[in-house]
Design an enzyme around this catalytic site. Structure first.
Site, PDB file in Angstrom:
ATOM      1  N   GLU A 171     123.347 -39.889-100.705  1.00  0.00           N
ATOM      2  CA  GLU A 171     123.229 -41.248-101.688  1.00  0.00           C
ATOM      3  C   GLU A 171     124.326 -41.067-102.865  1.00  0.00           C
ATOM      4  O   GLU A 171     123.857 -40.940-103.873  1.00  0.00           O
ATOM      5  CB  GLU A 171     121.725 -41.396-102.085  1.00  0.00           C
TER       6      GLU A 171
ATOM      7  N   GLU B 134     116.764 -42.865 -94.128  1.00  0.00           N
ATOM      8  CA  GLU B 134     115.515 -42.465 -95.044  1.00  0.00           C
ATOM      9  C   GLU B 134     114.711 -43.570 -94.995  1.00  0.00           C
ATOM     10  O   GLU B 134     115.208 -44.708 -95.220  1.00  0.00           O
ATOM     11  CB  GLU B 134     115.702 -41.848 -96.367  1.00  0.00           C
TER      12      GLU B 134
HETATM   13  C1  GAL Z   1     116.135 -40.958-101.634  1.00  0.00           C
HETATM   14  C2  GAL Z   1     116.857 -39.581-101.681  1.00  0.00           C
HETATM   15  C3  GAL Z   1     115.871 -38.520-101.054  1.00  0.00           C
HETATM   16  C4  GAL Z   1     114.432 -38.474-101.799  1.00  0.00           C
HETATM   17  C5  GAL Z   1     114.020 -40.205-101.646  1.00  0.00           C
HETATM   18  C6  GAL Z   1     112.855 -40.398-102.042  1.00  0.00           C
HETATM   19  O1  GAL Z   1     116.812 -41.652-102.743  1.00  0.00           O
HETATM   20  O2  GAL Z   1     117.987 -39.623-100.893  1.00  0.00           O
HETATM   21  O3  GAL Z   1     116.399 -37.143-101.427  1.00  0.00           O
HETATM   22  O4  GAL Z   1     114.505 -38.272-103.109  1.00  0.00           O
HETATM   23  O5  GAL Z   1     115.076 -40.733-102.457  1.00  0.00           O
HETATM   24  O6  GAL Z   1     112.183 -41.635-101.808  1.00  0.00           O
END
Ligand code: GAL
Length: 692
Positions: A166, A324
């Protein structure tokens, strides 16, 4: 910014697909075995088998575990992880391990720490504490990425490179000295001479004229409004600088593994303003996106659909990776909401319906320690006798049943422009109203079309608009002449084009286009605004016209607009300072096209009525009607002979789809049953019908 490792021999055709050794859709998440003892790691493999996991992101935050002291490398755990995952039939999106520099690095080189606009240093102790532009950090990050590539270049589990994480998430704007130097270099390349910069930035104003590039700074905290074009250029520069970091690391990987695709996880959504992802897209071998719903938003499933469509738009229509999302609650909002039964499946399949070929989560196993321990995961703290785990296993099963949709595409006849420079520009300070938020308008239009069941492609203003019957431009504040001509050409070809207030007002330098607003679209719209009349907080006006459903309420913004001959006034203000003036206009264009101007912000009912009118005029309505709250999206095979109709019921009542003149016929894949005319979608459920 300089290019460091450009492998001249790189052949894009030799890059293999990220999923060539995965059958069906990808399923998995971030895997952080470094947080766990051996016993748990072994159990992980068993559970991954049970859930049907086939893809994991590994080593994202592993730098300090791999290299606890400079030059001392501990690879054993990662070697074992890669081998075991491979033995379990799981492929790896292997990270460069650079997402957070280890403590020894920032202690040795504190100059790599990023800074805020007021000069505050962002220290070690959280994550992402590095200035992407700092040459020392770059050197170390490249070394780390290179080591990863050297070590795992031939590993059979390696499917995809996951560069950093990110990029720009916590530090979208860095005001350090390194950033200032890189900004000046970027400006030199953009403007050539300081006089050109002065002209673009309008520095005759407030004694801001620069004698040399060396005098230029990032827009630091100042006594009053910083120069708007300086701010806009800093936004552009920052997005480019973050991308440059990605590109440098990618090139280091490509030099060693030219056949392995590379990506980084984007954060395309209604709240990621920092990076212009349309300019990033050409640098990614596959688009990967992370998305989290916002608990406070009751329309969070609509915003999710927006994020998925934006990911597809960034990917130019190609399938993409959902890298994610969360199985249940996150831990970083003020109040974190757990998902209700069925929600995990609905959320996941919304992404698939809109083009994702993989569903992944942060993270595999919920951490016992650290800042994210209260974030949900695929394996929760409470273990496998939980609804979350059962939902995960169930999702794995559903994704296997949907394997055949992989590679298929969404087709849409409606487009909506999303434009980061307009987002940046429209929200600069010292504007007619500070209450105007670019994304509010984009979200309102997106939601109206979602409610009407219209799937939209989200595209930049310079996109190929051929084939779209409807093109919507919400508050597209900043446009180039070429992009304005591109939009006008769509109307000439027969599209219905709808443009809303505070669009086309400035050129790419944020200079007002003189002669009346909305300068760039004045001729197309046959409308000329002589003055903006923003409304005060709580102030509303009535808008009258059949196209808004009779009477609607508007707030935020009105304009004193004149129309040219041939332009129809289709709605007017019925009260307030502009009573009787045009609120919405329509100009017929060419043989079949039209150009609409909505000069105010309508309430939801008025906007849905207007959008319905436009959808009807453009003939882009859905082919299968669905009750409110039931989302219907279709993916198509490349040859157009097969389609998969996703029906996602967000309501608490059963829905019936398909009627006499538009029957739904085919095979429902999640229940493996035939559908002959009518599709029943139980409350909260998802159905996917293969037709053709
Ligand atoms: C994203 C990040 C992850 C984790 C996740 C939590 O922004 O890439 O590592 O922190 O959020 O929601």
């Amino acid at each position: 910014m300089r290019r460091r490792t450009a492998p001249d021999s790189f052949d894009p055709a030799a890059v293999r697909p990220w999923n060539d050794r995965i059958s069906g859709l990808g399923f998995g998440g971030d895997y952080n075995p470094e947080q766990w003892p051996e016993r748990v790691r072994l159990e992980d493999l068993e559970l991954m088998r049970e859930a049907g996991v086939n893809l994991l992101s590994v080593a994202i935050f592993a730098w300090a575990t791999i290299e606890p002291r400079e030059g001392e490398l501990e690879w054993g755990w990662l070697d074992d992880t890669m081998d075991r995952l491979h033995d379990a039939g799981i492929r790896v999106a292997l990270a460069t391990a650079t997402a957070s520099p280890p403590p020894w690095l920032t202690r040795k080189h504190p100059e790599i720490l990023p800074r805020m606009a007021d000069g505050t240093v962002m220290h070690q102790g959280g994550r992402q504490s590095y200035a992407v532009t700092h040459p020392v950090h770059r050197e170390y990050a490249l070394r780390m990425a290179t080591r990863m590539a050297e070590r795992y270049k031939s590993h059979p589990a390696l499917a995809l490179w996951h560069v950093d994480n990110e990029i720009g998430c916590h530090v979208p704007r860095d005001y350090s000295d390194a950033a200032a130097a890189a900004f000046r270099e970027w400006l030199r390349a953009r403007y050539g001479t300081v006089e050109n910069l002065n002209e673009a930035w309008g520095t005759a104003f407030w004694s801001q004229r620069y004698g040399s590039f060396d005098d230029v700074l990032p827009p630091l905290v100042a006594p009053t409004f910083a120069n708007p074009t300086q701010q806009l250029d800093f936004d552009r520069f920052s997005s480019d600088a973050l991308l440059d970091y990605y590109r440098d690391l990618r090139d280091a990987l490509r030099a060693i593994t030219p056949h392995v695709p590379t990506t980084t996880n984007l954060m395309a959504s209604s709240h990621t303003k920092g990076m212009d992802y349309f300019t990033w897209a050409p640098e990614l071998d596959v688009v990967a996106n992370d998305h989290y719903t916002v608990a406070a938003n009751p329309d969070r499933h609509v915003e999710l659909a927006f994020s998925a469509d934006l990911s597809r738009g960034i990917a130019g229509g190609d399938p993409w990776i959902l890298m994610e999302h969360s199985t249940s609650a996150v831990n970083w909002q003020p109040r974190n909401r757990s998902k209700l039964p069925g929600e995990l499946l609905r959320n996941s399949l919304q992404h698939v319906a809109r083009g994702a070929d993989s569903v992944m989560f942060f993270q595999w196993r919920a951490s016992a320690a650290g800042a994210e321990k209260y974030h949900s995961a695929m394996v929760p703290h409470a273990g496998t006798d939980t609804d979350v785990w059962r939902d995960v296993v169930n999702l794995g099963r559903a994704l296997r049943a949907l394997g055949e949709v992989r590679g298929s595409r969404v087709r849409s006849r409606a487009a909506m422009v999303v434009d980061w420079p307009s987002w940046w520009g429209a929200e600069l300070d010292a504007h007619p109203t500070q209450a105007l938020r670019y994304m509010d308008q984009v979200q309102a239009w997106y939601a109206a079309l979602w409610r009407l069941g219209v799937t939209v492609d989200l595209v930049p203003p310079g996109a190929d608009l051929d084939g779209y019957g409807l093109v919507v431009l919400p508050t597209t504040y900043l446009v180039t002449d070429a992009d304005a001509a591109n939009v006008a050409a769509a109307a000439e070809r027969g599209a219905t084009v709808a443009i809303t207030y505070f669009s086309g007002v400035v050129d790419s330098r944020d200079h007002v286009r003189l002669g009346g607003y909305p300068g760039a679209f004045r001729d197309l719209l046959g409308a000329r605004t002589e003055e903006f009349f923003p409304l005060l907080q709580g102030e509303t006006v009535r808008v009258e016209g059949k196209v808004v459903g009779g009477t609607a309420t508007a707030d935020l913004w009105t304009e004193k607009t004149h129309v040219a001959d041939g332009t129809e006034v289709v709605a007017t203000y019925d009260d307030g300072a502009l009573r009787g003036w045009p609120a919405i206009t329509r100009r017929p264009v060419g043989a079949h096209g039209s150009a609409w101007y909505a000069a105010t912000r309508l309430d939801e009912a008025g906007l849905v009525a207007l959008a319905a009118h436009l959808v009807d005029e453009a003939g882009v309505g859905p082919d299968v009607a669905a009750p409110p709250g039931v989302e219907v999206v279709r993916r198509w095979s490349d040859d157009g002979t097969t389609s998969w109709l996703f029906a996602i019921n967000h309501t608490e009542s059963e829905a019936m789809l398909g009627s006499g003149d538009a029957p739904v016929q085919g095979t429902e894949l999640l229940t493996d049953t035939g559908v002959a005319g009518t599709l029943r979608v139980p409350a909260g459920a998802v159905r996917v019908v293969r037709t053709g």
